[in-house]
Design a protein around this motif. Structure first.
Motif, PDB file in Angstrom:
ATOM      1  N   ARG A 107    -147.471 -36.307 -30.567  1.00 35.39           N
ATOM      2  CA  ARG A 107    -148.009 -37.533 -31.155  1.00 35.39           C
ATOM      3  C   ARG A 107    -149.116 -37.220 -32.156  1.00 35.39           C
ATOM      4  O   ARG A 107    -149.179 -37.817 -33.237  1.00 35.39           O
ATOM      5  CB  ARG A 107    -148.549 -38.445 -30.046  1.00 35.39           C
ATOM      6  CG  ARG A 107    -149.024 -39.803 -30.550  1.00 35.39           C
ATOM      7  CD  ARG A 107    -149.768 -40.553 -29.471  1.00 35.39           C
ATOM      8  NE  ARG A 107    -151.021 -39.904 -29.131  1.00 35.39           N
ATOM      9  CZ  ARG A 107    -152.131 -40.004 -29.859  1.00 35.39           C
ATOM     10  NH1 ARG A 107    -152.136 -40.712 -30.986  1.00 35.39           N
ATOM     11  NH2 ARG A 107    -153.232 -39.391 -29.481  1.00 35.39           N
ATOM     12  N   LEU A 108    -149.985 -36.274 -31.798  1.00 36.20           N
ATOM     13  CA  LEU A 108    -151.065 -35.892 -32.703  1.00 36.20           C
ATOM     14  C   LEU A 108    -150.510 -35.281 -33.990  1.00 36.20           C
ATOM     15  O   LEU A 108    -151.034 -35.527 -35.082  1.00 36.20           O
ATOM     16  CB  LEU A 108    -152.012 -34.914 -32.020  1.00 36.20           C
ATOM     17  CG  LEU A 108    -152.851 -35.481 -30.876  1.00 36.20           C
ATOM     18  CD1 LEU A 108    -153.612 -34.363 -30.166  1.00 36.20           C
ATOM     19  CD2 LEU A 108    -153.810 -36.548 -31.397  1.00 36.20           C
TER      20      LEU A 108
ATOM     21  N   LEU B  98    -146.384 -46.459 -42.622  1.00 37.62           N
ATOM     22  CA  LEU B  98    -145.434 -45.418 -42.232  1.00 37.62           C
ATOM     23  C   LEU B  98    -145.266 -45.387 -40.716  1.00 37.62           C
ATOM     24  O   LEU B  98    -146.237 -45.541 -39.973  1.00 37.62           O
ATOM     25  CB  LEU B  98    -145.925 -44.053 -42.716  1.00 37.62           C
ATOM     26  CG  LEU B  98    -146.162 -43.901 -44.219  1.00 37.62           C
ATOM     27  CD1 LEU B  98    -146.890 -42.589 -44.503  1.00 37.62           C
ATOM     28  CD2 LEU B  98    -144.851 -43.955 -44.975  1.00 37.62           C
ATOM     29  N   ASP B  99    -144.039 -45.185 -40.287  1.00 40.80           N
ATOM     30  CA  ASP B  99    -143.720 -45.040 -38.867  1.00 40.80           C
ATOM     31  C   ASP B  99    -143.054 -43.675 -38.694  1.00 40.80           C
ATOM     32  O   ASP B  99    -141.836 -43.532 -38.835  1.00 40.80           O
ATOM     33  CB  ASP B  99    -142.782 -46.170 -38.435  1.00 40.80           C
ATOM     34  CG  ASP B  99    -142.331 -46.040 -36.990  1.00 40.80           C
ATOM     35  OD1 ASP B  99    -142.965 -45.277 -36.237  1.00 40.80           O
ATOM     36  OD2 ASP B  99    -141.327 -46.691 -36.626  1.00 40.80           O
ATOM     37  N   VAL B 100    -143.880 -42.651 -38.443  1.00 40.12           N
ATOM     38  CA  VAL B 100    -143.409 -41.264 -38.425  1.00 40.12           C
ATOM     39  C   VAL B 100    -143.176 -40.783 -37.000  1.00 40.12           C
ATOM     40  O   VAL B 100    -144.072 -40.860 -36.156  1.00 40.12           O
ATOM     41  CB  VAL B 100    -144.424 -40.331 -39.127  1.00 40.12           C
ATOM     42  CG1 VAL B 100    -143.952 -38.882 -39.049  1.00 40.12           C
ATOM     43  CG2 VAL B 100    -144.600 -40.746 -40.590  1.00 40.12           C
ATOM     44  N   ASP B 101    -141.981 -40.300 -36.752  1.00 40.66           N
ATOM     45  CA  ASP B 101    -141.662 -39.656 -35.484  1.00 40.66           C
ATOM     46  C   ASP B 101    -141.536 -38.164 -35.744  1.00 40.66           C
ATOM     47  O   ASP B 101    -140.826 -37.744 -36.663  1.00 40.66           O
ATOM     48  CB  ASP B 101    -140.346 -40.208 -34.922  1.00 40.66           C
ATOM     49  CG  ASP B 101    -140.063 -39.698 -33.522  1.00 40.66           C
ATOM     50  OD1 ASP B 101    -141.010 -39.558 -32.735  1.00 40.66           O
ATOM     51  OD2 ASP B 101    -138.883 -39.435 -33.215  1.00 40.66           O
TER      52      ASP B 101
ATOM     53  N   THR C  28    -147.431 -29.478 -19.618  1.00 41.13           N
ATOM     54  CA  THR C  28    -146.723 -30.535 -18.912  1.00 41.13           C
ATOM     55  C   THR C  28    -146.021 -31.415 -19.934  1.00 41.13           C
ATOM     56  O   THR C  28    -146.307 -31.345 -21.147  1.00 41.13           O
ATOM     57  CB  THR C  28    -147.689 -31.394 -18.094  1.00 41.13           C
ATOM     58  OG1 THR C  28    -148.569 -32.094 -18.996  1.00 41.13           O
ATOM     59  CG2 THR C  28    -148.524 -30.539 -17.146  1.00 41.13           C
ATOM     60  N   ILE C  29    -145.109 -32.244 -19.470  1.00 44.27           N
ATOM     61  CA  ILE C  29    -144.413 -33.151 -20.380  1.00 44.27           C
ATOM     62  C   ILE C  29    -145.407 -34.063 -21.082  1.00 44.27           C
ATOM     63  O   ILE C  29    -145.311 -34.306 -22.284  1.00 44.27           O
ATOM     64  CB  ILE C  29    -143.369 -33.980 -19.608  1.00 44.27           C
ATOM     65  CG1 ILE C  29    -142.254 -33.071 -19.087  1.00 44.27           C
ATOM     66  CG2 ILE C  29    -142.790 -35.073 -20.501  1.00 44.27           C
ATOM     67  CD1 ILE C  29    -141.212 -33.785 -18.246  1.00 44.27           C
ATOM     68  N   ALA C  30    -146.390 -34.542 -20.329  1.00 45.44           N
ATOM     69  CA  ALA C  30    -147.392 -35.434 -20.919  1.00 45.44           C
ATOM     70  C   ALA C  30    -148.213 -34.717 -21.990  1.00 45.44           C
ATOM     71  O   ALA C  30    -148.506 -35.288 -23.054  1.00 45.44           O
ATOM     72  CB  ALA C  30    -148.311 -35.979 -19.828  1.00 45.44           C
ATOM     73  N   GLN C  31    -148.594 -33.469 -21.732  1.00 42.09           N
ATOM     74  CA  GLN C  31    -149.372 -32.701 -22.713  1.00 42.09           C
ATOM     75  C   GLN C  31    -148.535 -32.429 -23.968  1.00 42.09           C
ATOM     76  O   GLN C  31    -149.047 -32.517 -25.089  1.00 42.09           O
ATOM     77  CB  GLN C  31    -149.822 -31.384 -22.093  1.00 42.09           C
ATOM     78  CG  GLN C  31    -150.909 -31.529 -21.040  1.00 42.09           C
ATOM     79  CD  GLN C  31    -151.181 -30.232 -20.309  1.00 42.09           C
ATOM     80  OE1 GLN C  31    -150.284 -29.397 -20.122  1.00 42.09           O
ATOM     81  NE2 GLN C  31    -152.433 -30.039 -19.901  1.00 42.09           N
ATOM     82  N   ARG C  32    -147.273 -32.112 -23.771  1.00 44.63           N
ATOM     83  CA  ARG C  32    -146.388 -31.847 -24.907  1.00 44.63           C
ATOM     84  C   ARG C  32    -146.231 -33.096 -25.763  1.00 44.63           C
ATOM     85  O   ARG C  32    -146.303 -33.032 -26.993  1.00 44.63           O
ATOM     86  CB  ARG C  32    -145.023 -31.385 -24.387  1.00 44.63           C
ATOM     87  CG  ARG C  32    -143.992 -31.109 -25.467  1.00 44.63           C
ATOM     88  CD  ARG C  32    -142.678 -30.679 -24.832  1.00 44.63           C
ATOM     89  NE  ARG C  32    -141.649 -30.417 -25.805  1.00 44.63           N
ATOM     90  CZ  ARG C  32    -140.897 -31.363 -26.366  1.00 44.63           C
ATOM     91  NH1 ARG C  32    -141.082 -32.629 -26.049  1.00 44.63           N
ATOM     92  NH2 ARG C  32    -139.972 -31.029 -27.257  1.00 44.63           N
TER      93      ARG C  32
END
Length: 321
Positions: free
Chosen positions: A37-38, A58-61, A28-32
């Protein structure tokens, strides 16, 4: 907020992963988003460990594009045919070009025959002192994804992956883009597609960008000039480009990008991991060279209003989510 209470903003980074990072189908979008994030948290930890700083600096995306390649890199593309050759003809062709770039010689009688994966991985395992089993799996995975991405300039998988990375860069507005393995190819093209991105540093790790017969000639934009003097160029979306390759990393072939790209400011060759760790993102991210490269960028300018407010770096409204 007064001038005296200004705080130092964390270093904004967009991380672009390499091969083998599929989260799997059917999420699902939430799981993805949770898995993305992890993964961002893991990369933050590795970078912070190398820098010896608190992860909050650090602010890593995490720019996740592997699902854009999933549909085309399932068992048919990655698997082996009866003769132990890659089922995807382009992946097989790329693997054989890679073997030549690594210096593997083949008897003239076999010159017209396809190269079995087992034969190549056995040779690489001996040369680089690697475990052959994991290497064979990695080779199938590597060329399955590389062939999918580079098959056509306007291929839907390529466009989707590149657009996802470009969108993350535009949204997060990073000072630094850190890209590993195939991710360096996707990020290179994404930064070319976003010339106003304003990225201060493009750091490539274990990059195959210069790999002849596999990546280099298939880049978009294409290298300028006739072969063998053709040259690529630093993307306009990045002000500075630094490359790091482990000398035992057969994916980073050749290790020196400056030989075929203009605008590479520093080309480091340094051991980052032993045995099969030669290509692991973790080892590159934790390396002393990566830390030394990123350290000057930790001294971010004051950022009075925090995330989502007025950004003193350029006087525009921040678009960071």
């Amino acid at each position: 907020m007064t001038e005296s209470s200004a705080v130092v903003a964390p270093l904004a980074v967009v991380a672009v992963h390499g091969v083998g990072n599929s989260f799997g189908r059917g999420l699902t979008i939430a799981q993805r988003e949770e898995r993305r994030r992890l993964r961002a948290t893991a990369w933050t930890g590795h970078l912070a460990a190398g820098l010896d700083v608190d992860p909050e600096r650090l602010d890593v995306d995490f720019a996740y594009y592997a699902d854009r390649l999933d549909a085309a890199t399932g068992p048919p593309a990655q698997g082996l045919g009866p003769s132990q050759v890659l089922a995807d003809p382009l992946a097989q062709e790329m693997m054989e070009s890679w073997a030549g770039a690594l210096g593997m010689s083949r008897p003239p009688a076999q010159g017209h025959l396809t190269l079995p994966v087992r034969q190549l991985t056995s040779w690489i395992a001996r040369r680089f002192d690697l475990a052959e089993g994991p290497l064979r799996i990695f080779v199938q995975l590597l060329f399955g994804e590389v062939a999918t991405y580079l098959r056509a300039v306007d291929g839907k998988e390529r466009v989707a992956a590149r657009d996802e990375v470009a969108a993350r860069i535009v949204r997060h507005r990073p000072r630094v883009v850190v890209a590993h393995s195939l991710g360096s190819v996707v990020a290179y093209e994404a930064l070319h597609a976003t010339p106003d991105a304003g990225v201060e540093l493009f750091l490539t790790l274990g990059s195959p960008l210069a790999m002849p017969g596999v990546v280099f000639e298939r880049l978009d934009p294409a290298p300028a000039g006739a072969s063998p003097a053709a040259r690529g160029i630093r993307p306009a979306g990045a002000a500075r480009w630094v490359n790091l390759a482990d000398p035992g990393d057969p994916v980073a072939v050749p290790p020196g990008l400056a030989n075929v790209f203009d605008g590479v400011h520093l080309d480091h060759t340094s051991v980052v991991g032993a045995l099969f760790g030669f290509h692991h993102a973790k080892n590159y991210l934790r390396s002393a060279v990566t830390a030394a490269t990123l350290s000057p960028y930790l001294d971010a300018l004051p950022h009075r209003h925090g995330r989502g407010g007025k950004d003193e770096r350029d006087g525009e409204e921040s678009t960071t989510p």
